[in-house]
Design a protein around this motif. Structure first.
Motif, PDB file in Angstrom:
ATOM      1  N   GLN A 233       0.946  -1.525   0.067  1.00  0.00           N
ATOM      2  CA  GLN A 233      -0.210  -0.132   0.193  1.00  0.00           C
ATOM      3  C   GLN A 233       1.027   1.902   0.134  1.00  0.00           C
ATOM      4  OE1 GLN A 233      -3.282   0.002   2.253  1.00  0.00           O
ATOM      5  NE2 GLN A 233      -2.673   2.402   3.224  1.00  0.00           N
ATOM      6  N   ASP A 236      -1.183   7.844  -2.590  1.00  0.00           N
ATOM      7  CA  ASP A 236      -1.884   8.357  -3.748  1.00  0.00           C
ATOM      8  C   ASP A 236      -3.086   9.767  -4.246  1.00  0.00           C
ATOM      9  OD1 ASP A 236      -2.889   7.229  -6.878  1.00  0.00           O
ATOM     10  OD2 ASP A 236      -4.188   8.094  -5.870  1.00  0.00           O
ATOM     11  N   LYS A 239      -6.697   8.995  -4.570  1.00  0.00           N
ATOM     12  CA  LYS A 239      -7.318   8.086  -4.146  1.00  0.00           C
ATOM     13  C   LYS A 239      -6.851   7.676  -2.241  1.00  0.00           C
ATOM     14  CE  LYS A 239      -8.120   5.061  -7.730  1.00  0.00           C
ATOM     15  NZ  LYS A 239      -7.583   3.731  -8.651  1.00  0.00           N
ATOM     16  N   ARG A 242      -3.255   3.782  -3.031  1.00  0.00           N
ATOM     17  CA  ARG A 242      -3.317   2.433  -3.575  1.00  0.00           C
ATOM     18  C   ARG A 242      -2.197   0.741  -3.820  1.00  0.00           C
ATOM     19  NH1 ARG A 242       0.010   2.944  -8.872  1.00  0.00           N
ATOM     20  NH2 ARG A 242       2.251   4.724  -7.960  1.00  0.00           N
TER      21      ARG A 242
END
Length: 279
Positions: A233, A236, A239, A242
């Motif tokens: 992980q 981002d 988001k 990501r």
């Protein structure tokens, strides 16, 4: 030849086979999953597992236990599952609270219900090439090689990562006298000297080191097959976060002959191998 080794057609095939066998034999498989705490990633994974199980005829029973539960009481709970004939498989969802002894808990699970394949009995059977549960991520790697008919016999396979969950069991699987094995296997890790020189000798490079974009273009040889086990992980801008692999996918794509994406690669097949173990 398929350039991108995607999980979707594999899991469609596996889930169809599972569902057909359950229906043909009128089975009622059940997986009990032990969860301690409210880790969002763990809860999401188990919910996803329940949805997939429901579609193919496997009951996934999530036991959300108090994270302060004592070692003794958790072992008693596992003993109940071991002795319940309705429970086909027992799975311990990690991470565990720090006060618990993970080794003792894993060892308490009945090896015949150890669908993760981490019990010493199943690990020993794997090394000795005897029937037993195989850890799901290594099994997923082998399943991908079978589906895409990747020749392993006599090939140089380099695995980056030596964990008990992926690296070690996968090395042993690839050393077996099987059609999708018979490889010459080198296991590298964070202390390996001249790692790039070794990885460039690989016909098949498998990365399971857990470091985002660790494998660069200069670490693979032309037309190597690259299998990315990593699920990392990262932040981002759009988001918030990501998921990416251990392999710098964009940089390595053109140089490789075949490559797995992340997401949509080994991780997705891993879930199907877990449910196959339950069956």
């Amino acid at each position: 030849m398929t350039k991108e080794l995607r999980a979707k057609p594999i899991i469609k095939k596996v889930y169809t086979e599972i569902r057909e066998e359950i229906e043909a034999k009128n089975l009622s498989p059940r997986l009990d999953v032990i969860i301690l705490g409210e880790d969002p990633a763990s809860l999401y994974y188990v919910q996803n597992l329940q949805k997939k199980g429901e579609k193919i005829g496997i009951e996934v029973n999530a036991l959300n236990l108090d994270p302060k539960l004592s070692q003794e009481n958790l072992l008693a709970k596992i003993d109940e599952m071991n002795n319940n004939p309705k429970v086909s498989g027992v799975m311990l969802q990690k991470p565990l609270p720090n006060h618990l002894n993970e080794t003792e808990i894993v060892n308490a699970i009945n090896p015949k219900k150890d669908v993760d394949g981490f019990h010493p009995v199943n690990m020993g059977k794997l090394v000795l090439d005897e029937p037993g549960f195989v850890p799901c991520t290594p099994a997923a790697c082998i399943e991908m090689m079978k589906f895409y008919e990747i020749e392993t016999s006599g090939k140089n396979v380099v695995i980056i990562g030596r964990s008990n969950i992926v690296g070690k069991p996968l090395a042993n699987l690839l050393l077996r006298k099987d059609k999708y094995a018979n490889a010459t296997v080198t296991v590298c890790h964070s202390r390996t000297q001249n790692l790039a020189e070794i990885s460039k000798q690989a016909d098949i490079l498998i990365s399971a080191i857990g470091i985002p974009f660790f494998v660069k273009e200069g670490m693979i040889k032309k037309d190597a097959i690259v299998i990315d086990v990593g699920v990392n992980q990262i932040e981002d801008a759009e988001k918030g976060y990501r998921y990416v692999g251990d392999v710098d996918y964009e940089a390595c794509f053109d140089k490789s002959s075949e490559i797995t994406p992340v997401p949509g690669g080994v991780g997705s097949v891993t879930t199907s191998m877990l449910l196959k173990n339950v069956l």
